[in-house]
Design a protein around this motif. Structure first.
Motif, PDB file in Angstrom:
ATOM      1  N   SER A 123      -1.430  25.504  -4.388  1.00  0.00           N
ATOM      2  CA  SER A 123      -2.664  25.684  -3.616  1.00  0.00           C
ATOM      3  C   SER A 123      -2.420  25.734  -2.111  1.00  0.00           C
ATOM      4  N   VAL A 124      -1.199  25.427  -1.677  1.00  0.00           N
ATOM      5  CA  VAL A 124      -0.922  25.340  -0.244  1.00  0.00           C
ATOM      6  C   VAL A 124      -1.211  26.659   0.469  1.00  0.00           C
ATOM      7  N   HIS A 125      -0.864  27.780  -0.143  1.00  0.00           N
ATOM      8  CA  HIS A 125      -1.034  29.067   0.548  1.00  0.00           C
ATOM      9  C   HIS A 125      -2.483  29.503   0.654  1.00  0.00           C
ATOM     10  N   VAL A 126      -3.398  28.816  -0.051  1.00  0.00           N
ATOM     11  CA  VAL A 126      -4.821  29.148   0.079  1.00  0.00           C
ATOM     12  C   VAL A 126      -5.576  28.031   0.793  1.00  0.00           C
ATOM     13  N   SER A 127      -4.833  27.095   1.376  1.00  0.00           N
ATOM     14  CA  SER A 127      -5.474  25.948   2.015  1.00  0.00           C
ATOM     15  C   SER A 127      -6.330  26.346   3.215  1.00  0.00           C
ATOM     16  N   ASN A 128      -6.020  27.490   3.823  1.00  0.00           N
ATOM     17  CA  ASN A 128      -6.803  27.945   4.977  1.00  0.00           C
ATOM     18  C   ASN A 128      -8.275  28.151   4.631  1.00  0.00           C
ATOM     19  N   HIS A 129      -8.521  28.524   3.370  1.00  0.00           N
ATOM     20  CA  HIS A 129      -9.896  28.801   2.943  1.00  0.00           C
ATOM     21  C   HIS A 129     -10.763  27.552   3.052  1.00  0.00           C
ATOM     22  N   HIS A 130     -10.181  26.396   2.697  1.00  0.00           N
ATOM     23  CA  HIS A 130     -10.937  25.146   2.717  1.00  0.00           C
ATOM     24  C   HIS A 130     -10.617  24.282   3.934  1.00  0.00           C
ATOM     25  N   LYS A 131      -9.667  24.741   4.779  1.00  0.00           N
ATOM     26  CA  LYS A 131      -9.220  23.941   5.914  1.00  0.00           C
ATOM     27  C   LYS A 131      -8.822  22.546   5.456  1.00  0.00           C
ATOM     28  N   MET A 132      -8.107  22.496   4.338  1.00  0.00           N
ATOM     29  CA  MET A 132      -7.711  21.226   3.757  1.00  0.00           C
ATOM     30  C   MET A 132      -6.224  21.251   3.444  1.00  0.00           C
ATOM     31  N   VAL A 133      -5.530  20.192   3.801  1.00  0.00           N
ATOM     32  CA  VAL A 133      -4.115  20.054   3.489  1.00  0.00           C
ATOM     33  C   VAL A 133      -3.984  19.028   2.370  1.00  0.00           C
ATOM     34  N   ALA A 134      -3.572  19.491   1.198  1.00  0.00           N
ATOM     35  CA  ALA A 134      -3.515  18.612   0.034  1.00  0.00           C
ATOM     36  C   ALA A 134      -2.175  17.895  -0.114  1.00  0.00           C
ATOM     37  N   LEU A 135      -1.186  18.265   0.684  1.00  0.00           N
ATOM     38  CA  LEU A 135       0.106  17.609   0.613  1.00  0.00           C
ATOM     39  C   LEU A 135      -0.020  16.177   1.141  1.00  0.00           C
ATOM     40  N   PRO A 136       0.775  15.239   0.611  1.00  0.00           N
ATOM     41  CA  PRO A 136       0.628  13.820   0.999  1.00  0.00           C
ATOM     42  C   PRO A 136       0.944  13.576   2.473  1.00  0.00           C
ATOM     43  N   MET A 137       0.055  12.852   3.133  1.00  0.00           N
ATOM     44  CA  MET A 137       0.185  12.621   4.570  1.00  0.00           C
ATOM     45  C   MET A 137       1.435  11.822   4.930  1.00  0.00           C
ATOM     46  N   ASP A 138       1.797  10.849   4.095  1.00  0.00           N
ATOM     47  CA  ASP A 138       2.955  10.015   4.441  1.00  0.00           C
ATOM     48  C   ASP A 138       4.250  10.837   4.455  1.00  0.00           C
ATOM     49  N   ILE A 139       4.369  11.782   3.522  1.00  0.00           N
ATOM     50  CA  ILE A 139       5.579  12.613   3.469  1.00  0.00           C
ATOM     51  C   ILE A 139       5.573  13.637   4.601  1.00  0.00           C
ATOM     52  N   LEU A 140       4.386  14.155   4.939  1.00  0.00           N
ATOM     53  CA  LEU A 140       4.285  15.067   6.079  1.00  0.00           C
ATOM     54  C   LEU A 140       4.718  14.371   7.371  1.00  0.00           C
ATOM     55  N   MET A 141       4.240  13.152   7.566  1.00  0.00           N
ATOM     56  CA  MET A 141       4.585  12.406   8.791  1.00  0.00           C
ATOM     57  C   MET A 141       6.063  12.051   8.813  1.00  0.00           C
ATOM     58  N   LYS A 142       6.606  11.677   7.648  1.00  0.00           N
ATOM     59  CA  LYS A 142       8.024  11.322   7.580  1.00  0.00           C
ATOM     60  C   LYS A 142       8.909  12.485   8.001  1.00  0.00           C
ATOM     61  N   ASN A 143       8.466  13.708   7.671  1.00  0.00           N
ATOM     62  CA  ASN A 143       9.251  14.895   8.007  1.00  0.00           C
ATOM     63  C   ASN A 143       8.743  15.607   9.260  1.00  0.00           C
ATOM     64  N   LYS A 144       7.829  14.931   9.983  1.00  0.00           N
ATOM     65  CA  LYS A 144       7.315  15.434  11.259  1.00  0.00           C
ATOM     66  C   LYS A 144       6.701  16.833  11.133  1.00  0.00           C
ATOM     67  N   VAL A 145       5.897  16.989  10.078  1.00  0.00           N
ATOM     68  CA  VAL A 145       5.172  18.244   9.849  1.00  0.00           C
ATOM     69  C   VAL A 145       3.685  17.971  10.049  1.00  0.00           C
ATOM     70  N   SER A 146       3.047  18.705  10.920  1.00  0.00           N
ATOM     71  CA  SER A 146       1.621  18.500  11.190  1.00  0.00           C
ATOM     72  C   SER A 146       0.764  19.295  10.201  1.00  0.00           C
ATOM     73  N   GLN A 147      -0.505  18.887  10.091  1.00  0.00           N
ATOM     74  CA  GLN A 147      -1.435  19.624   9.230  1.00  0.00           C
ATOM     75  C   GLN A 147      -1.633  21.045   9.748  1.00  0.00           C
ATOM     76  N   GLU A 148      -1.635  21.194  11.058  1.00  0.00           N
ATOM     77  CA  GLU A 148      -1.808  22.523  11.648  1.00  0.00           C
ATOM     78  C   GLU A 148      -0.681  23.463  11.228  1.00  0.00           C
ATOM     79  N   GLU A 149       0.537  22.947  11.151  1.00  0.00           N
ATOM     80  CA  GLU A 149       1.676  23.774  10.737  1.00  0.00           C
ATOM     81  C   GLU A 149       1.514  24.245   9.294  1.00  0.00           C
ATOM     82  N   VAL A 150       0.958  23.375   8.473  1.00  0.00           N
ATOM     83  CA  VAL A 150       0.722  23.756   7.075  1.00  0.00           C
ATOM     84  C   VAL A 150      -0.346  24.836   7.006  1.00  0.00           C
ATOM     85  N   LEU A 151      -1.435  24.642   7.729  1.00  0.00           N
ATOM     86  CA  LEU A 151      -2.533  25.610   7.716  1.00  0.00           C
ATOM     87  C   LEU A 151      -2.108  26.954   8.288  1.00  0.00           C
TER      88      LEU A 151
END
Length: 323
Positions: free
Chosen positions: A211-239
């Motif tokens: 679902s990540v590649h369609v996340s722009n439609h809902h402006k929602m990042v479904a990936l876990p926040m703790d793992i995103l922060m651990k790898n220094k990836v922002s929600q904006e980068e995912v979107l």
């Protein structure tokens, strides 16, 4: 070659759907003698079939390969799940979404009232067919409620804090379906439940990745926040679908957990009839392996294309009674 595979896929799916429609008249407990009731029931089942085919195609193909006794109720359960899951796709207004979620909760409460009559169920084809299979197979209400309440919670929070939160969500939204289908098949086995839990988590985690590649439609990042922060990836980068080493590490961690659950499910000895219920594992395995071959670049366009060989893989697995 690709076009030929698509043609064969279409022909195979058509044959399976034709066989499925034939079973509408042969599954006991779903129709009465009155010709208008029979027609209404068939129309309701066709509606359920079309909903699953349009919005949950991989599970639709897997369901068509089940035995006649399981196939029809399985499609009704999956149609109910699709209708609930589509709430967030049908509106961006939180209040409207809440009303639609409440509609399905009210439906469940109506279905499970003592001595309830189908005439009292709202004129919704999925609701009507769900009423019939709940009464026929004595489906546990708690699993159906989880399908609704878990989606309701996600609509409010709109993110997952940890990978374990996603696993819980996957267990509620995917494993619950397998628990219901095991009930339909008359399987009361702790090992089958254990396998269903692992497979549901694997499929749910995989759905999050897909679902990540369609996340722009809902402006929602479904990936876990703790793992995103651990790898220094922002929600904006995912979107923005920005590929990076950190992003691939995030995907790798989620995919590894999904594959671990899949392997655990396959190692558990369960009654043979469960193998057809767990057939969707074939599509999960295909996607995770393809993701690995693409070095966990979740934004690679090839991951978004349909799998033209899936019907044949599913058919082979069904023939050898494995998943």
């Amino acid at each position: 070659m690709y076009n030929r595979n698509l043609k064969q896929l279409s022909e195979l799916a058509g044959r399976m759907l034709k066989n499925f429609r034939h079973t509408f008249r042969t599954v006991s407990g779903f129709t009465r003698n009155n010709s208008s009731d029979v027609a209404a029931s068939q129309n309701g089942l066709i509606y359920c079939s079309n909903v699953v085919k349009q919005h949950d195609y991989e599970n639709f193909l897997a369901t068509l390969l089940m035995t006649k006794a399981i196939r029809t109720p399985a499609l009704v359960v999956r149609a109910f799940n699709v209708e609930v899951a589509r709430v967030q796709d049908q509106t961006s207004d939180p209040q409207t979404a809440a009303f639609r979620v409440q509609f399905w909760l009210d439906i469940l409460n109506d279905i499970y009232k003592k001595e309830q009559n189908i005439s009292k169920i709202p004129a919704n084809p999925v609701a009507k067919e769900l009423f019939k299979i709940c009464k026929c197979y004595n489906l546990p209400k708690r699993h159906l409620e989880k399908l609704v309440l878990s989606r309701s919670s996600l609509l409010k929070s709109r993110y997952f804090r940890t990978l374990e939160d996603i696993e819980k969500y996957a267990d509620d939204t995917v494993s619950s379906i397998y628990y219901l289908l095991l009930t339909v098949a008359g399987v009361a086995d702790i090992h089958a439940d254990h396998a269903a839990s692992h497979l549901g988590k694997s499929q749910g985690l995989t759905n999050i990745l897909r679902s990540v590649h369609v996340s722009n439609h809902h402006k929602m990042v479904a990936l876990p926040m703790d793992i995103l922060m651990k790898n220094k990836v922002s929600q904006e980068e995912v979107l923005r679908e920005k590929d990076s080493e950190g992003m691939r590490n995030v995907v790798f961690e989620v995919a590894s957990r999904a594959y671990s659950h899949l392997e655990k499910a396959r190692k558990i000895q369960t009654p043979k009839i469960t193998n057809q219920i767990f057939l969707p594992a074939t599509a999960v395995d295909y996607y995770l392996n393809k993701l690995q071959k693409n070095n966990f670049n979740i934004f690679d366009k090839s991951l978004h294309h349909g799998n033209a060989t899936l019907p044949f893989k599913l058919y082979y697995k069904r023939l050898v009674n494995k998943y």
